[in-house]
Design a protein around this motif. Sequence first.
Motif, PDB file in Angstrom:
ATOM      1  N   PHE A 446       0.856  -1.190   0.000  1.00  0.00           N
ATOM      2  CA  PHE A 446       0.000   0.000   0.000  1.00  0.00           C
ATOM      3  C   PHE A 446       0.887   1.235   0.000  1.00  0.00           C
ATOM      4  O   PHE A 446       1.874   1.308   0.744  1.00  0.00           O
ATOM      5  CB  PHE A 446      -0.909   0.007   1.233  1.00  0.00           C
ATOM      6  CG  PHE A 446      -1.932  -1.092   1.219  1.00  0.00           C
ATOM      7  CD1 PHE A 446      -3.194  -0.897   0.676  1.00  0.00           C
ATOM      8  CD2 PHE A 446      -1.628  -2.344   1.745  1.00  0.00           C
ATOM      9  CE1 PHE A 446      -4.135  -1.915   0.669  1.00  0.00           C
ATOM     10  CE2 PHE A 446      -2.556  -3.374   1.739  1.00  0.00           C
ATOM     11  CZ  PHE A 446      -3.816  -3.161   1.190  1.00  0.00           C
ATOM     12  N   LEU A 447       0.503   2.195  -0.836  1.00  0.00           N
ATOM     13  CA  LEU A 447       1.289   3.415  -0.997  1.00  0.00           C
ATOM     14  C   LEU A 447       0.371   4.616  -0.847  1.00  0.00           C
ATOM     15  O   LEU A 447      -0.709   4.658  -1.458  1.00  0.00           O
ATOM     16  CB  LEU A 447       1.933   3.423  -2.388  1.00  0.00           C
ATOM     17  CG  LEU A 447       3.066   4.412  -2.619  1.00  0.00           C
ATOM     18  CD1 LEU A 447       4.322   3.919  -1.923  1.00  0.00           C
ATOM     19  CD2 LEU A 447       3.329   4.564  -4.113  1.00  0.00           C
ATOM     20  N   TYR A 448       0.792   5.597  -0.020  1.00  0.00           N
ATOM     21  CA  TYR A 448      -0.064   6.772   0.227  1.00  0.00           C
ATOM     22  C   TYR A 448       0.772   8.048   0.198  1.00  0.00           C
ATOM     23  O   TYR A 448       1.838   8.135   0.799  1.00  0.00           O
ATOM     24  CB  TYR A 448      -0.742   6.662   1.595  1.00  0.00           C
ATOM     25  CG  TYR A 448      -1.869   7.653   1.796  1.00  0.00           C
ATOM     26  CD1 TYR A 448      -3.185   7.276   1.581  1.00  0.00           C
ATOM     27  CD2 TYR A 448      -1.627   8.968   2.189  1.00  0.00           C
ATOM     28  CE1 TYR A 448      -4.234   8.175   1.754  1.00  0.00           C
ATOM     29  CE2 TYR A 448      -2.663   9.870   2.362  1.00  0.00           C
ATOM     30  CZ  TYR A 448      -3.969   9.465   2.146  1.00  0.00           C
ATOM     31  OH  TYR A 448      -4.991  10.369   2.305  1.00  0.00           O
ATOM     32  N   GLY A 449       0.252   9.065  -0.499  1.00  0.00           N
ATOM     33  CA  GLY A 449       0.816  10.409  -0.427  1.00  0.00           C
ATOM     34  C   GLY A 449       2.241  10.538  -0.905  1.00  0.00           C
ATOM     35  O   GLY A 449       2.693   9.846  -1.812  1.00  0.00           O
ATOM     36  N   ASP A 463      -3.148  10.624  -2.647  1.00  0.00           N
ATOM     37  CA  ASP A 463      -3.687   9.481  -3.375  1.00  0.00           C
ATOM     38  C   ASP A 463      -3.171   8.181  -2.753  1.00  0.00           C
ATOM     39  O   ASP A 463      -2.234   8.175  -1.963  1.00  0.00           O
ATOM     40  CB  ASP A 463      -3.336   9.555  -4.866  1.00  0.00           C
ATOM     41  CG  ASP A 463      -1.844   9.769  -5.102  1.00  0.00           C
ATOM     42  OD1 ASP A 463      -1.104   9.942  -4.112  1.00  0.00           O
ATOM     43  OD2 ASP A 463      -1.409   9.761  -6.263  1.00  0.00           O
ATOM     44  N   MET A 464      -3.812   7.067  -3.113  1.00  0.00           N
ATOM     45  CA  MET A 464      -3.451   5.781  -2.506  1.00  0.00           C
ATOM     46  C   MET A 464      -3.537   4.673  -3.546  1.00  0.00           C
ATOM     47  O   MET A 464      -4.474   4.616  -4.350  1.00  0.00           O
ATOM     48  CB  MET A 464      -4.376   5.470  -1.335  1.00  0.00           C
ATOM     49  CG  MET A 464      -3.965   4.253  -0.525  1.00  0.00           C
ATOM     50  SD  MET A 464      -5.037   4.037   0.926  1.00  0.00           S
ATOM     51  CE  MET A 464      -4.169   2.729   1.797  1.00  0.00           C
ATOM     52  N   TYR A 465      -2.519   3.800  -3.535  1.00  0.00           N
ATOM     53  CA  TYR A 465      -2.435   2.696  -4.494  1.00  0.00           C
ATOM     54  C   TYR A 465      -2.158   1.392  -3.757  1.00  0.00           C
ATOM     55  O   TYR A 465      -1.652   1.392  -2.623  1.00  0.00           O
ATOM     56  CB  TYR A 465      -1.308   2.943  -5.501  1.00  0.00           C
ATOM     57  CG  TYR A 465      -1.565   4.067  -6.476  1.00  0.00           C
ATOM     58  CD1 TYR A 465      -2.021   3.807  -7.763  1.00  0.00           C
ATOM     59  CD2 TYR A 465      -1.356   5.390  -6.112  1.00  0.00           C
ATOM     60  CE1 TYR A 465      -2.254   4.842  -8.667  1.00  0.00           C
ATOM     61  CE2 TYR A 465      -1.585   6.428  -6.990  1.00  0.00           C
ATOM     62  CZ  TYR A 465      -2.037   6.146  -8.277  1.00  0.00           C
ATOM     63  OH  TYR A 465      -2.269   7.176  -9.152  1.00  0.00           O
ATOM     64  N   CYS A 466      -2.472   0.300  -4.441  1.00  0.00           N
ATOM     65  CA  CYS A 466      -2.233  -1.033  -3.879  1.00  0.00           C
ATOM     66  C   CYS A 466      -1.685  -1.947  -4.970  1.00  0.00           C
ATOM     67  O   CYS A 466      -2.113  -1.872  -6.126  1.00  0.00           O
ATOM     68  CB  CYS A 466      -3.543  -1.585  -3.325  1.00  0.00           C
ATOM     69  SG  CYS A 466      -3.448  -3.298  -2.769  1.00  0.00           S
ATOM     70  N   LEU A 467      -0.727  -2.791  -4.608  1.00  0.00           N
ATOM     71  CA  LEU A 467      -0.143  -3.749  -5.552  1.00  0.00           C
ATOM     72  C   LEU A 467       0.004  -5.095  -4.868  1.00  0.00           C
ATOM     73  O   LEU A 467       0.596  -5.198  -3.790  1.00  0.00           O
ATOM     74  CB  LEU A 467       1.228  -3.259  -6.029  1.00  0.00           C
ATOM     75  CG  LEU A 467       2.011  -4.204  -6.946  1.00  0.00           C
ATOM     76  CD1 LEU A 467       1.299  -4.365  -8.288  1.00  0.00           C
ATOM     77  CD2 LEU A 467       3.430  -3.693  -7.166  1.00  0.00           C
ATOM     78  N   ASP A 468      -0.536  -6.145  -5.489  1.00  0.00           N
ATOM     79  CA  ASP A 468      -0.406  -7.509  -4.968  1.00  0.00           C
ATOM     80  C   ASP A 468       0.997  -8.009  -5.291  1.00  0.00           C
ATOM     81  O   ASP A 468       1.337  -8.218  -6.459  1.00  0.00           O
ATOM     82  CB  ASP A 468      -1.466  -8.425  -5.599  1.00  0.00           C
ATOM     83  CG  ASP A 468      -1.549  -9.771  -4.893  1.00  0.00           C
ATOM     84  OD1 ASP A 468      -0.500 -10.329  -4.568  1.00  0.00           O
ATOM     85  OD2 ASP A 468      -2.677 -10.269  -4.684  1.00  0.00           O
ATOM     86  N   LEU A 469       1.833  -8.217  -4.270  1.00  0.00           N
ATOM     87  CA  LEU A 469       3.223  -8.611  -4.483  1.00  0.00           C
ATOM     88  C   LEU A 469       3.367 -10.081  -4.848  1.00  0.00           C
ATOM     89  O   LEU A 469       4.452 -10.510  -5.266  1.00  0.00           O
ATOM     90  CB  LEU A 469       4.046  -8.300  -3.225  1.00  0.00           C
ATOM     91  CG  LEU A 469       4.161  -6.812  -2.869  1.00  0.00           C
ATOM     92  CD1 LEU A 469       4.860  -6.642  -1.527  1.00  0.00           C
ATOM     93  CD2 LEU A 469       4.902  -6.045  -3.959  1.00  0.00           C
ATOM     94  N   HIS A 470       2.286 -10.869  -4.701  1.00  0.00           N
ATOM     95  CA  HIS A 470       2.320 -12.261  -5.157  1.00  0.00           C
ATOM     96  C   HIS A 470       2.035 -12.328  -6.655  1.00  0.00           C
ATOM     97  O   HIS A 470       2.743 -12.983  -7.409  1.00  0.00           O
ATOM     98  CB  HIS A 470       1.297 -13.102  -4.387  1.00  0.00           C
ATOM     99  CG  HIS A 470       1.618 -13.266  -2.934  1.00  0.00           C
ATOM    100  ND1 HIS A 470       2.725 -13.955  -2.487  1.00  0.00           N
ATOM    101  CD2 HIS A 470       0.969 -12.828  -1.814  1.00  0.00           C
ATOM    102  CE1 HIS A 470       2.742 -13.940  -1.158  1.00  0.00           C
ATOM    103  NE2 HIS A 470       1.694 -13.259  -0.726  1.00  0.00           N
TER     104      HIS A 470
END
Length: 577
Positions: A446-449, A463-470
């Motif tokens: 999860f990444l924010y700001g 803003d906020m992003y999400c990435l499935d590391l699997h």
Amino acid sequence: MGKKGNKKESKVKGAEKTAAKMEKKVSKRSKREEEDLEALIAEFQNLDAKKTQVTETSCPPPPPRLSASLNPHPEKDELIMFGGEYFNGQKTYLYNDLFFYNIKKNTWVKSEIPNPPPPRCSHQAVVVPQGGGQLWIFGGEFASPNGEQFYHYKDLWVLHLATSTWENIKAPGGPSGRSGHRMVLSKKQLLVFGGFHESTRDFIYYNDVYSFSLETFAWSRLSVSGSGPSPRSACQMTSTPDGSGVIIYGGYSKVRVKKDVEKGTIHSDMFILKRDGKEAQEKWCWSRVNPSGNKPPARSGFSMAVGPAGRAVLFGGVCDEEEDETIEGDFYNDLYLYDTLKNRWFPAVLRGNKTEKKKRRRGKKGGAEGPEKEEEETPQGPIEVIKEIVTEDGTVMTIKEIVPGAQEEEDEEEEEDDEEAAASAPLIEPCSRSSALASVRQGKLFLYGGMFEVGDRQFTLNDMYCLDLHKMDQWEVLVEMDPKTQEWLEESESEDDEEEEAKGAVAEEEESEEDSEDVEGEDEHPTVQEGETVTDYQARTEQYWISLARANMGPEAKDKRVAKVAIAMAKVFYEDQ
């Protein structure tokens, strides 16, 4: 051998003495500044002390910020955000608000708990599972609203998640006040490394290591053998999977090359700090690490988290190019992984949407024509994507993003798969930035700001992003950037104008005084008292400079403009003394 050993020991002792002298010098000069800020911090704490009940309120995503902490809840499917800073071109805001993000529901809750830590940024926070879950916070910094004075904390706090209570842990022998340090959990202790302390005139960077026992609640400074990292802040610090030590990568430091000229250094070296022996008799040793693979290009301000299988995750950052007194930065939005078991760096390549890939393969088997033929074409290298966002004040932000093409592989089958992945990958990813908040929960990043700069303007994000590391397939947008939050008051341009106007006004007044000194015997400007800071001088002589600025600017000048020029005039005169 003995002589060489003694020589090395004396060098180490000499370096420690020099560092101790510098720390004492910085401490002495910054004491007055920190006393001023302590009064302001006390005001915040008095306001917080009036809150006696815990309140939890559903809310929109937190406002824009950088250099805050974002941690996974040890028991719940949540993330915990605390603190951070925001700068609008004229004023610096520091936060001590607390938010909980529900991952499954994609919702935010603001939690107000009595007696929290005072506002800060660039601190460190670590979650531990004991006692129903705890969030430990150490250090960080507070800045005056004009961003010219700094207070560096050396306090230690714990948030008891099960009971929603803050506790200030008063344990002697801990690290000195600092920010930009790193802290991780290693077995049953918190390890703190590095950081920096800065005042108006001086700064110092650290490479010391402290341990805080979660069993005895006691600090101890580790005596470490071997050759370790040079003093630095903002490095990557990752615990080894077996808990036997920590790995340090990169960081930033600066030195003063002459009186008013500083030079920054971006580090890209790696070290491991290992413990040997039993808990009561453990010894610590530094050694250099030479990883294989492709290390990230040199940068500072990157975001970091620990992913599945002990892999360290590094995102974004900035590489500043310093020329004379100007600094220009290249911001990144790439992602690198470090495998702690294999001691190997590698860039993360997103595979694109798997469902889309299967559809395309089925299309090829069916022999269909048309769109499928286009999919068979090899991607033509990197693609530059340009986005334009208009802020509320009409400023157009142009964000350039480079989406890399497929990488060549030795195996033809893998090459075809990678090309298909690159071709099908959606053009959605976080824009380039530094000082963003990063956290991993259940295999998802999860990444924010964070922030980036365009010319003299700083854009702070929410803003906020999400990435499935699997899966490593694609970024998911959880919160879009809101252009309405991009306030900028253009202080940089007006400050230059005001300073020039102030210099002219002071010069004219001094010439006038010289011409009329014998005739009229006019008074000189208020003198600077011994040990007086520029802030104290401006406050003491405020009315004098306002009346002088008004006389020079005329009755039609606005009061706000006159006040700014008066402050600048006082500063110019102070610096000339």
